[in-house]
Design a protein around this motif. Structure first.
Motif, PDB file in Angstrom:
ATOM      1  N   GLU A 173     -27.053   4.637 -38.219  1.00 32.59           N
ATOM      2  CA  GLU A 173     -25.766   4.073 -38.650  1.00 32.59           C
ATOM      3  C   GLU A 173     -25.435   2.800 -37.863  1.00 32.59           C
ATOM      4  O   GLU A 173     -24.795   1.901 -38.407  1.00 32.59           O
ATOM      5  N   ASP A 174     -25.879   2.728 -36.589  1.00 31.63           N
ATOM      6  CA  ASP A 174     -25.653   1.498 -35.816  1.00 31.63           C
ATOM      7  C   ASP A 174     -26.541   0.372 -36.332  1.00 31.63           C
ATOM      8  O   ASP A 174     -26.137  -0.788 -36.346  1.00 31.63           O
ATOM      9  N   LEU A 175     -27.760   0.722 -36.734  1.00 29.43           N
ATOM     10  CA  LEU A 175     -28.637  -0.290 -37.330  1.00 29.43           C
ATOM     11  C   LEU A 175     -28.005  -0.831 -38.614  1.00 29.43           C
ATOM     12  O   LEU A 175     -28.098  -2.011 -38.927  1.00 29.43           O
ATOM     13  N   LYS A 176     -27.338   0.046 -39.363  1.00 29.26           N
ATOM     14  CA  LYS A 176     -26.669  -0.376 -40.609  1.00 29.26           C
ATOM     15  C   LYS A 176     -25.452  -1.247 -40.310  1.00 29.26           C
ATOM     16  O   LYS A 176     -25.133  -2.151 -41.059  1.00 29.26           O
ATOM     17  N   ARG A 177     -24.781  -0.922 -39.223  1.00 30.25           N
ATOM     18  CA  ARG A 177     -23.539  -1.627 -38.887  1.00 30.25           C
ATOM     19  C   ARG A 177     -23.810  -2.984 -38.273  1.00 30.25           C
ATOM     20  O   ARG A 177     -23.123  -3.950 -38.541  1.00 30.25           O
ATOM     21  N   ASP A 178     -24.807  -3.006 -37.387  1.00 30.59           N
ATOM     22  CA  ASP A 178     -25.018  -4.217 -36.605  1.00 30.59           C
ATOM     23  C   ASP A 178     -26.509  -4.368 -36.298  1.00 30.59           C
ATOM     24  O   ASP A 178     -26.960  -4.137 -35.170  1.00 30.59           O
ATOM     25  N   LEU A 179     -27.243  -4.737 -37.321  1.00 31.04           N
ATOM     26  CA  LEU A 179     -28.704  -4.820 -37.181  1.00 31.04           C
ATOM     27  C   LEU A 179     -29.097  -5.790 -36.063  1.00 31.04           C
ATOM     28  O   LEU A 179     -29.926  -5.471 -35.213  1.00 31.04           O
ATOM     29  N   ARG A 180     -28.454  -6.937 -36.068  1.00 29.18           N
ATOM     30  CA  ARG A 180     -28.785  -7.956 -35.073  1.00 29.18           C
ATOM     31  C   ARG A 180     -28.576  -7.447 -33.634  1.00 29.18           C
ATOM     32  O   ARG A 180     -29.442  -7.567 -32.773  1.00 29.18           O
ATOM     33  N   GLY A 181     -27.403  -6.834 -33.419  1.00 28.28           N
ATOM     34  CA  GLY A 181     -27.082  -6.307 -32.092  1.00 28.28           C
ATOM     35  C   GLY A 181     -28.081  -5.232 -31.666  1.00 28.28           C
ATOM     36  O   GLY A 181     -28.474  -5.166 -30.494  1.00 28.28           O
ATOM     37  N   GLU A 182     -28.504  -4.411 -32.609  1.00 25.10           N
ATOM     38  CA  GLU A 182     -29.447  -3.329 -32.278  1.00 25.10           C
ATOM     39  C   GLU A 182     -30.843  -3.885 -31.988  1.00 25.10           C
ATOM     40  O   GLU A 182     -31.560  -3.357 -31.148  1.00 25.10           O
ATOM     41  N   ILE A 183     -31.214  -4.954 -32.706  1.00 24.27           N
ATOM     42  CA  ILE A 183     -32.526  -5.577 -32.416  1.00 24.27           C
ATOM     43  C   ILE A 183     -32.516  -6.091 -30.974  1.00 24.27           C
ATOM     44  O   ILE A 183     -33.468  -5.868 -30.208  1.00 24.27           O
ATOM     45  N   VAL A 184     -31.421  -6.729 -30.605  1.00 27.00           N
ATOM     46  CA  VAL A 184     -31.319  -7.269 -29.238  1.00 27.00           C
ATOM     47  C   VAL A 184     -31.400  -6.124 -28.218  1.00 27.00           C
ATOM     48  O   VAL A 184     -32.114  -6.191 -27.214  1.00 27.00           O
ATOM     49  N   LYS A 185     -30.684  -5.038 -28.523  1.00 25.53           N
ATOM     50  CA  LYS A 185     -30.658  -3.888 -27.605  1.00 25.53           C
ATOM     51  C   LYS A 185     -32.060  -3.276 -27.456  1.00 25.53           C
ATOM     52  O   LYS A 185     -32.512  -3.013 -26.334  1.00 25.53           O
ATOM     53  N   ILE A 186     -32.722  -3.077 -28.585  1.00 24.52           N
ATOM     54  CA  ILE A 186     -34.074  -2.488 -28.538  1.00 24.52           C
ATOM     55  C   ILE A 186     -35.023  -3.458 -27.823  1.00 24.52           C
ATOM     56  O   ILE A 186     -35.866  -3.058 -27.024  1.00 24.52           O
ATOM     57  N   GLY A 187     -34.842  -4.756 -28.103  1.00 25.71           N
ATOM     58  CA  GLY A 187     -35.665  -5.772 -27.448  1.00 25.71           C
ATOM     59  C   GLY A 187     -35.516  -5.714 -25.926  1.00 25.71           C
ATOM     60  O   GLY A 187     -36.501  -5.711 -25.189  1.00 25.71           O
ATOM     61  N   ARG A 188     -34.283  -5.617 -25.489  1.00 26.60           N
ATOM     62  CA  ARG A 188     -34.015  -5.555 -24.043  1.00 26.60           C
ATOM     63  C   ARG A 188     -34.720  -4.336 -23.435  1.00 26.60           C
ATOM     64  O   ARG A 188     -35.357  -4.415 -22.384  1.00 26.60           O
TER      65      ARG A 188
END
Ligand code: PPS
Length: 407
Positions: free
Chosen positions: A302-317
């Motif tokens: 649901e977070d990926l659906k809400r804020d894909l960009r933010g989650e990519i950054v988080k997973i990247g970190r």
């Protein structure tokens, strides 16, 4: 049946050598060549009695499960075949590497989506190579070990008859006189040229080049005991209501599951932990309790659906990867549902060619949060609410089941 010939042609051209050091096909039962420091897996797999009788309700609902289901004791993990049981300890002993990433999920929780996301991060956002089928770039750890033998043979036979255009009687004779056992390695080689070693055994996985990005649905307790100390795990969870709906459609779509009943009875199987990869809650809760471990990142669909960009950054970190603005923009565009569903490197359309998938339906179906509202009766919804409440009462895990804003 969809016409997939053009997809199939493309699979011949992929540079498989980039992912595997060696390209040999191995029989399913090949053991891992892990040596020394072997960890015993103290788990037994027990056939579930009600799944066995051919004329029973269960086998009517799941006609493909010719061997019934088996249940792990302890832990209760459910799998479709003894083939997994025979190989569970070898899988448990697959040696993790410090640069491995495991995308770990209960099925239908956003595995494929996260897997491609992680693969891109781990491979410097190489969009050109991301056109290679995901199953080749990022193996499904237990894939080789969960299709029942009889069904594997059926797929093999159907594919040979329909795709290699050999007469059915000839192929049947080959099975009858065990000629298939002799020619299987060659057949596998041809099949692998088509699907690109999608199905790899443990020896092949051990020979893969780093960094490996694995998909697995196995619960943590069936994975290597040093996994978390060694590798990174991205755990993805999705609210159980949408998982039930998605899993229901998946069980209708995939010939290996071939569920014949309705959603109501499927939801019952789900809540009674009588489906492949069940039980749902222990799978999630085990990872949830480890969510503060530095090598485990707990992510919600649901977070990926809400804020894909933010989650990519988080997973990247978490993975030590920092895409630049341009790469980030491209990733968001690439991973959005509309584009993703059309991407033949990830949408599993080639499974139709192999008779794995029925003609109707799609692997990447809707990709929304809250689709359960289009499926559940008020009574069924109330029962699922009760079941969720009972399972969540001793934990601070909670779910989002609806979103106001989503892609
Ligand atoms: S599997 O078989 O367990 O690996 O399936 P999995 O990939 O975990 O889950 C499939 C569901 O994820 C949805 N999906 C996506 N949602 C949003 N965005 C993107 N890019 C995306 N890709 C896949 C897919 O549609 C399935 O959910 P449902 O609800 O069935 O549509």
């Amino acid at each position: 049946m969809h016409k997939t010939g053009h997809h199939f042609d493309n699979y011949f051209t992929f540079p498989l050598g980039a992912f595997n050091e060696q390209q040999s096909a191995m029989p399913a039962q090949e053991t891992s060549n892990v040596t020394g420091g072997r960890h015993p897996l103290n788990v037994t797999f027990i056939p579930i009695p009600e799944t066995l009788p051919e004329d029973g309700q269960f086998r009517q609902d799941f006609p493909s499960y010719t061997d019934g289901l088996v249940e792990a004791s302890p832990g209760g993990y459910i799998t479709t075949t003894q083939v997994f049981a025979e190989n569970a300890e070898n899988i448990y002993n697959l040696k993790p590497r410090p640069d491995d990433v495991f995308v770990l999920t209960f099925p239908k929780s956003g595995t494929t989506w996260t897997q491609d996301l992680v693969w891109l991060l781990m491979n410097n956002c190489d969009f050109e190579r991301s056109k290679i089928p995901l199953v080749i770039r990022s193996p499904f750890l237990e894939m080789n070990y969960y299709v029942p033998k009889a069904l594997q043979e059926k797929y093999e036979r159907d594919a040979i008859v329909s795709k290699m255009r050999l007469p059915a009687f000839l192929v049947d004779l080959m099975y009858r006189f065990n000629i298939m056992d002799v020619v299987r390695p060659a057949v596998m080689k041809i099949m692998n040229l088509v699907v690109g070693e999608a199905v790899r055994d443990l020896n092949q996985l051990e020979r893969m080049k780093s960094p490996r990005v694995f998909k697995t649905h196995l619960p943590l307790y069936l994975l290597h005991p040093e996994l978390l100390e060694t590798s990174k795990v991205v755990y993805v969870a999705r609210n159980p209501k949408d998982v039930i709906v998605s899993y229901f459609h998946f069980h209708k779509l995939m010939n290996q599951h071939k569920f014949t009943g309705d959603l109501e009875s499927f939801a019952d199987y789900f809540m009674k932990d009588r489906l492949y990869s069940s039980p749902y809650f222990p799978h999630l809760l085990d990872a949830w309790t480890k969510r503060h471990h530095p090598n485990l990142l707990f992510v919600f669909y649901e977070d990926l659906k809400r804020d894909l960009r933010g989650e990519i950054v988080k997973i990247g970190r978490f993975l030590g990867k920092y895409p630049n603005e341009h790469q980030l923009n491209r990733m968001v565009e690439h991973l959005r549902i509309d584009k993703f569903a059309k991407n033949k490197a990830v949408n599993f359309e080639h499974y139709r060619w192999l008779n794995f998938m029925s003609a109707d339906g799609k692997f990447i179906r809707k990709g929304k949060t809250g689709d359960w509202k289009n499926h559940f009766s008020p009574e069924l919804n109330a029962r699922i609410d009760d079941w969720m409440k009972a399972n969540l009462k001793d934990t601070d895990l909670s779910f989002i089941t609806e979103l106001e804003q989503q892609d």
